[in-house]
Design an enzyme around this catalytic site. Sequence first.
Site, PDB file in Angstrom:
ATOM      1  N   GLY A  95       0.906  -1.172   0.160  1.00 56.90           N
ATOM      2  CA  GLY A  95       0.106  -0.186  -0.013  1.00 56.90           C
ATOM      3  C   GLY A  95       0.727   1.300   0.019  1.00 56.90           C
ATOM      4  O   GLY A  95       1.894   1.297  -0.020  1.00 56.90           O
ATOM      5  N   TYR A 139     -14.636   2.784   8.710  1.00 52.04           N
ATOM      6  CA  TYR A 139     -13.260   2.934   8.720  1.00 52.04           C
ATOM      7  C   TYR A 139     -12.963   3.552  10.322  1.00 52.04           C
ATOM      8  O   TYR A 139     -11.877   3.157  10.775  1.00 52.04           O
ATOM      9  CB  TYR A 139     -12.566   3.699   7.673  1.00 52.04           C
ATOM     10  CG  TYR A 139     -11.490   3.966   7.804  1.00 52.04           C
ATOM     11  CD1 TYR A 139     -10.106   3.193   7.868  1.00 52.04           C
ATOM     12  CD2 TYR A 139     -10.803   5.440   7.894  1.00 52.04           C
ATOM     13  CE1 TYR A 139      -9.117   3.571   7.761  1.00 52.04           C
ATOM     14  CE2 TYR A 139      -9.608   5.939   7.924  1.00 52.04           C
ATOM     15  CZ  TYR A 139      -8.659   4.733   7.896  1.00 52.04           C
ATOM     16  OH  TYR A 139      -7.317   5.102   8.158  1.00 52.04           O
TER      17      TYR A 139
HETATM   18  C1  AKB Z   1      -8.719   8.265   4.454  1.00 50.80           C
HETATM   19  O1  AKB Z   1      -8.719   9.449   3.993  1.00 50.80           O
HETATM   20  O2  AKB Z   1      -9.347   7.382   4.855  1.00 50.80           O
HETATM   21  C2  AKB Z   1      -7.103   8.068   5.211  1.00 50.80           C
HETATM   22  C3  AKB Z   1      -7.271   8.660   6.551  1.00 50.80           C
HETATM   23  C4  AKB Z   1      -7.368   9.982   7.047  1.00 50.80           C
HETATM   24  O3  AKB Z   1      -6.863   7.654   7.507  1.00 50.80           O
HETATM   25  N1  AKB Z   1      -6.197   9.023   4.549  1.00 50.80           N
END
Ligand code: AKB
Length: 317
Positions: free
Chosen positions: A13, A142
């Site tokens: 990555g 996330y």
């Molecule tokens: C995202 O935008 O998902 C990543 C992060 C800020 O963790 N770059």
Amino acid sequence: MMLVRILVTGACGQIGSELVPLLRERYGKDNVIASDIVVEKLKMLSEPYEVINVLDREKLEKVIKEYDIDIIYHLAAILSAKGEENPQLCYQVNINGTYNVLEAARVGGVEKVIIPSSIAVFGPETPDNPGEITILKPRTMYGISKVFAELAGEYYYHKYGLDVRGLRFPGIISWKTPPGGGTTDYAVEVFYAAIEKGHYTYFVREDTTLPMMYMPDALKALIQLMEADNSRLRYRFYNVSGMSFSARELTEVIKKFIPYFTVEYKPDERQKIADSWPSRLDDTAAREDWDWKPDWDLERMAKDMIENLSKKLRKRV
Ligand code: AKB
């Protein structure tokens, strides 16, 4: 130099593809095992490598045992925007995957696990410029998965003595390997578009201001935190910050180097994610506990990005 064996998940990555060569320089090529799910990409990083899907705990345990791993950099993750397109996949890879890595590390006698967290752990209720202890109520899968990684990491540290540490990264800007599926990706895409087409359409508003960091600082933080003396650490997960700027400010800086560059702003669903994150974060604790200090600001980063990317893309600006 420490004598250690390191396993890196998600090695192909954006971060891994630069961290692996750096770790190999520092700890010896044969002591850093790259792992990812795509064998073709792993070949580009050269040996030693292992194909590992973090959902396969048996394979993780086998590799940890075979190479006698001391430290894991667990980088494999689905980022915020892709995670909102497929929250189920994000849950699987980021939550089950992280649990597998922690369990395999515990069973395999690994000493340390380093996990990048993110500004995505914050949410709209978090006050701006947050420190380590604040409201963590993210609105993305996330973000939820990164809160899980932080809490589970802390749990494994206190319950099993597994030394889990991590960094709450802002958006990371780099030219070697593009990021994939993040909300902050516009801050990288804009450089490719400026050099290749002289025009970019942002997917966020021009006043969108987020914390960002240039890759050399991110790599420095990942190594510095891993090597830090545990007795100095007040937290397991630290905020780190490099710079903060709006999309408009980024455009203005790029125009200094590419005067004919033009832009449009057409916010899409990713705007909502960006709006739920703080515009800057307080990294005083990292500065105090393990001497963190970023080297790159917006103008120097933009100049370096344009120089390196135009060479890479073989395009004069
Ligand atoms: C995202 O935008 O998902 C990543 C992060 C800020 O963790 N770059």
